[in-house]
Design an enzyme around this catalytic site. Sequence first.
Site, mmCIF file in Angstrom:
data_model
loop_
_atom_site.group_PDB
_atom_site.id
_atom_site.type_symbol
_atom_site.label_atom_id
_atom_site.label_comp_id
_atom_site.label_asym_id
_atom_site.label_seq_id
_atom_site.Cartn_x
_atom_site.Cartn_y
_atom_site.Cartn_z
ATOM 1 N N SER A 1 16.748 29.214 -34.795
ATOM 2 C CA SER A 1 15.677 30.115 -35.208
ATOM 3 C C SER A 1 14.546 29.415 -35.945
ATOM 4 C CB SER A 1 16.288 31.232 -36.042
ATOM 5 O OG SER A 1 15.326 32.186 -36.344
ATOM 6 N N ASP B 1 12.474 30.443 -32.103
ATOM 7 C CA ASP B 1 12.974 31.027 -30.848
ATOM 8 C C ASP B 1 12.230 32.301 -30.444
ATOM 9 O OD1 ASP B 1 14.132 32.304 -33.069
ATOM 10 O OD2 ASP B 1 15.842 32.994 -31.899
ATOM 11 N N ARG C 1 10.885 36.306 -34.351
ATOM 12 C CA ARG C 1 10.259 36.789 -35.594
ATOM 13 C C ARG C 1 8.748 36.888 -35.425
ATOM 14 N NH1 ARG C 1 13.241 34.376 -40.832
ATOM 15 N NH2 ARG C 1 15.368 34.679 -40.106
ATOM 16 N N LYS D 1 15.249 41.170 -31.746
ATOM 17 C CA LYS D 1 13.920 41.351 -32.304
ATOM 18 C C LYS D 1 12.956 40.523 -31.458
ATOM 19 C CE LYS D 1 14.839 38.100 -36.102
ATOM 20 N NZ LYS D 1 16.278 37.796 -36.038
HETATM 21 C C1 G16 Z 1 18.852 36.153 -38.305
HETATM 22 C C2 G16 Z 1 19.343 37.525 -37.977
HETATM 23 C C3 G16 Z 1 18.557 38.548 -38.740
HETATM 24 C C4 G16 Z 1 18.591 38.233 -40.219
HETATM 25 C C5 G16 Z 1 18.102 36.830 -40.463
HETATM 26 C C6 G16 Z 1 18.246 36.391 -41.917
HETATM 27 O O1 G16 Z 1 17.558 36.001 -37.824
HETATM 28 O O2 G16 Z 1 19.233 37.816 -36.603
HETATM 29 O O3 G16 Z 1 19.123 39.787 -38.479
HETATM 30 O O4 G16 Z 1 17.801 39.140 -40.924
HETATM 31 O O5 G16 Z 1 18.864 35.934 -39.698
HETATM 32 O O6 G16 Z 1 19.587 36.384 -42.249
HETATM 33 P P1 G16 Z 1 20.095 35.807 -43.620
HETATM 34 O O7 G16 Z 1 19.396 36.615 -44.669
HETATM 35 O O8 G16 Z 1 21.574 36.017 -43.578
HETATM 36 O O9 G16 Z 1 19.676 34.356 -43.697
HETATM 37 P P2 G16 Z 1 17.106 34.672 -37.062
HETATM 38 O O10 G16 Z 1 15.653 34.887 -36.764
HETATM 39 O O11 G16 Z 1 17.374 33.564 -38.037
HETATM 40 O O12 G16 Z 1 17.977 34.608 -35.860
#
Ligand code: G16
Length: 542
Positions: A112, A278, A281, A375
């Site tokens: 990500s 990716d 966001r 997302k």
């Molecule tokens: C992932 C998850 C999201 C989450 C984010 C942050 O996003 O898909 O649902 O909100 O991590 O998570 P944490 O607060 O546990 O670090 P991504 O964009 O990193 O795949």
Amino acid sequence: MIETIATKPYSDQKPGTSGLRKKVPHFQQQNYVQNFLQAIFDTVAKGERETLVIGGDGRFFNRDVVAIAIRMAAANGYGRVIVGKDGILSTPAASNLIRKRGAAGGIILSASHNPGGPDGDFGIKYNIENGGPAPERITSKIFEKTRSIEAYRIYSAPAPHFNEIGTHKLGDMEIEIVDPVADYADLMEELFDFQKIRDLIASGFRIRFDAMHAVTGPYATEILEHRLGAPAGTVINGEPKEDFGGGHPDPNAVYAAELIDELMQGDGPDFGAASDGDGDRNLIVGKGMVVTPSDSLAVLAANAHLAPAYRNGIAGIARSMPTSQAADRVARKLGVGIYETPTGWKYFGNLLDAGKVTICGEESAGTGSDHVREKDGVWAVLLWLNILAERQEGVREIMESHWAEYGRTFYQRHDFEEIESEKAEGLMESLRDRLASMAGQRFGSLVVSEADDFSYKDPIDGSVATGQGVRIVFSGGGRIVFRLSGTGTSGATLRVYIERYEPDPAKHGEDPAEALAELISIADSVGEIRKRTGRSEPDVVT
Ligand code: G16
């Protein structure tokens, strides 16, 4: 020929908030990737000759793992793999391909927004047939399998090159190399009024999209510049690089500072946006104003009916627990359901599949809808543009009229990174121990009305997730949430989420740091942050 190769288990392959994320050298340990992939293949029940989608965000090590995944899929009974050209697929584009092609699932390679390169981060995630991240019941089975794995299966012949569109065979398995952008861009064209957006751009409305040398470059260039007629140069840092050009592909005020600065200039563009490694966001910036993700969710939900795909209204809204309650007010006004889930897009899947919600969002810069099960950064940008084109107003005017109608929820997230895990766990433990006695306690001018450790029962399948973050709610609507990140790769990251509702329009122009000052200082004292971690300031404020 299919080979069965003996291996030994690793004890640390537990998927976090979003798949398995570790440093690249960690993934490069002998059979580390193979073990995890075999555990996935052994877990997911699949019929004969199913289809699997494979792709990633193009970061360092992406190509190697795509090649391994192709050879292992051939040895594990898949009939077809669909692979993005050059191994590239944004996370939402992969979700779309899984759904569109009726695949059994997909392997998505990404860490990500975490930095890439030989010493950067890497990640592997499995998505199920609805196109969404595997839910907890599957990820915990995968973890169990990794702990006792003894062998993995792989096709002995090398994987074909995947740098050109076309089809190949490996044993009995078909390999289809596809354009990573085309299907996704077509889907966007179905959802939004491209002609309206084209007219807006033709009228002189200026957009700047920062792809941060990550995966959205080709998607944004095709859609914004080629299909919507924005001038060349609208997309900056548009070429995906293995190390993201040395940058940090996290679209926030720290790492997208240049874009934000440009939008703060009087003669700058009218609309700025950025996406992450990716492509799931998004960051939205108006002239002179950054829109917080929680506000963006509320505005998109309130105005979604202006885009063709949502013309008949939305069924409901879901947000992760730490996301501000601004969207709740929109749901109440629209008379639709609002769902509060744990952090992690995987918790939205059942609600979307059951038609309970249409729009979902998280404070961590993620918004999306039922068009895929992830997302979607570019989708959020296009929905904003569709709304701007319909309303013929700027981002600031839209935000201000939203606050005037619903009230403003001031919001900040404070991240304390790379804390020693024991200290971070101790801080959370101590908060949990004090929860029962917290209600009624006074801190400064505020009194705690309720405090708990968030748990969630999925309304569709009844599964329960506990320990999802400590919530302290104050009378008057202020709220502080403490939780540990599930996506970091070194030490622990403490996230502190702070919000306060302000109904009075005369106070909506206040600086969020000032509006939240009392709660910020309460967060430090109640959380014993300085005392337990030695940190007096967060590393990142979003
Ligand atoms: C992932 C998850 C999201 C989450 C984010 C942050 O996003 O898909 O649902 O909100 O991590 O998570 P944490 O607060 O546990 O670090 P991504 O964009 O990193 O795949």
